[in-house]
Design an enzyme around this catalytic site. Sequence first.
Site, PDB file in Angstrom:
ATOM      1  N   ASN A  78      -5.586  -5.735   1.505  1.00 45.47           N
ATOM      2  CA  ASN A  78      -5.169  -5.784   0.107  1.00 45.47           C
ATOM      3  C   ASN A  78      -6.251  -6.438  -0.746  1.00 45.47           C
ATOM      4  O   ASN A  78      -6.976  -7.326  -0.306  1.00 45.47           O
ATOM      5  CB  ASN A  78      -3.814  -6.470  -0.060  1.00 45.47           C
ATOM      6  CG  ASN A  78      -3.722  -7.857   0.531  1.00 45.47           C
ATOM      7  OD1 ASN A  78      -4.376  -8.188   1.517  1.00 45.47           O
ATOM      8  ND2 ASN A  78      -2.883  -8.691  -0.060  1.00 45.47           N
ATOM      9  N   ILE A  79      -6.360  -5.932  -1.974  1.00 45.81           N
ATOM     10  CA  ILE A  79      -7.359  -6.409  -2.921  1.00 45.81           C
ATOM     11  C   ILE A  79      -6.625  -6.696  -4.225  1.00 45.81           C
ATOM     12  O   ILE A  79      -6.200  -5.765  -4.913  1.00 45.81           O
ATOM     13  CB  ILE A  79      -8.466  -5.354  -3.140  1.00 45.81           C
ATOM     14  CG1 ILE A  79      -9.114  -4.975  -1.799  1.00 45.81           C
ATOM     15  CG2 ILE A  79      -9.500  -5.864  -4.135  1.00 45.81           C
ATOM     16  CD1 ILE A  79     -10.000  -3.750  -1.865  1.00 45.81           C
ATOM     17  N   GLU A  80      -6.442  -7.972  -4.523  1.00 47.06           N
ATOM     18  CA  GLU A  80      -5.685  -8.360  -5.710  1.00 47.06           C
ATOM     19  C   GLU A  80      -6.552  -8.386  -6.954  1.00 47.06           C
ATOM     20  O   GLU A  80      -7.760  -8.586  -6.888  1.00 47.06           O
ATOM     21  CB  GLU A  80      -5.067  -9.749  -5.513  1.00 47.06           C
ATOM     22  CG  GLU A  80      -3.971  -9.778  -4.502  1.00 47.06           C
ATOM     23  CD  GLU A  80      -3.347 -11.156  -4.341  1.00 47.06           C
ATOM     24  OE1 GLU A  80      -3.891 -12.153  -4.869  1.00 47.06           O
ATOM     25  OE2 GLU A  80      -2.309 -11.223  -3.666  1.00 47.06           O
ATOM     26  N   GLU A  91      -2.609  -0.406   2.891  1.00 45.88           N
ATOM     27  CA  GLU A  91      -2.345   0.946   3.381  1.00 45.88           C
ATOM     28  C   GLU A  91      -3.075   1.989   2.545  1.00 45.88           C
ATOM     29  O   GLU A  91      -3.649   2.931   3.074  1.00 45.88           O
ATOM     30  CB  GLU A  91      -0.833   1.248   3.362  1.00 45.88           C
ATOM     31  CG  GLU A  91      -0.009   0.302   4.193  1.00 45.88           C
ATOM     32  CD  GLU A  91       0.530  -0.900   3.423  1.00 45.88           C
ATOM     33  OE1 GLU A  91       1.610  -1.385   3.780  1.00 45.88           O
ATOM     34  OE2 GLU A  91      -0.126  -1.360   2.461  1.00 45.88           O
ATOM     35  N   CYS A 122       5.179  -0.729   1.142  1.00 55.66           N
ATOM     36  CA  CYS A 122       6.050  -0.652  -0.041  1.00 55.66           C
ATOM     37  C   CYS A 122       6.414   0.807  -0.322  1.00 55.66           C
ATOM     38  O   CYS A 122       5.890   1.727   0.312  1.00 55.66           O
ATOM     39  CB  CYS A 122       5.338  -1.265  -1.240  1.00 55.66           C
ATOM     40  SG  CYS A 122       3.972  -0.252  -1.860  1.00 55.66           S
ATOM     41  N   CYS A 125       3.379   3.069  -1.140  1.00 59.93           N
ATOM     42  CA  CYS A 125       2.582   3.434   0.036  1.00 59.93           C
ATOM     43  C   CYS A 125       3.345   4.414   0.923  1.00 59.93           C
ATOM     44  O   CYS A 125       2.757   5.332   1.490  1.00 59.93           O
ATOM     45  CB  CYS A 125       2.190   2.181   0.820  1.00 59.93           C
ATOM     46  SG  CYS A 125       0.985   1.166  -0.071  1.00 59.93           S
TER      47      CYS A 125
END
Length: 167
Positions: A78-80, A91, A122, A125
């Site tokens: 994940n890349i916030e 994903e 989620c 995804c």
Amino acid sequence: MPHRRTAAVAPKPPARGRPSQRRARWLFHERERTASMDDEDLVAAAREATANAHVPYSEYRVGAALETADGTVFTGCNIENANYSNSLHAEEVAIAEAVKNGHDAFAQVAVTSSERDGVLPCGMCRQTFTEFCGDDFRVLCDEESELAEYRLGDLLPDAITAETLGR
């Protein structure tokens, strides 16, 4: 004579101090066999991907390892982003890398977090997986002491598909 600006091309900086060899090792991992990857190895690849997560706001690291139909494994983290809506999920990063490299058939995915709390993909995804996978697509989730296995069709019944749109 008008003044023209010329931009100097700066060398690409290293990825936030992480060894590029380590990143490349799991970002695109070719496998020689076409049989399904061992569950533990797939989860290990997802766990390794969490190390590259950019999570300055939630500090919740997620990793995914996506196995293609031919046994190639792509990972994502994940890349916030400060506004959250522009954040990327592990994903979707893995799917994007696979599709970018010419793959569109997938066998299974393993998803984990730094908390080992059984995180599931989620809804967004799940819908993206539905674009490429059938209801029997395997989703492995890393819980504290075991793996939970789901099927995409159980996680997202009545998904929107090309057939739903009349295509």
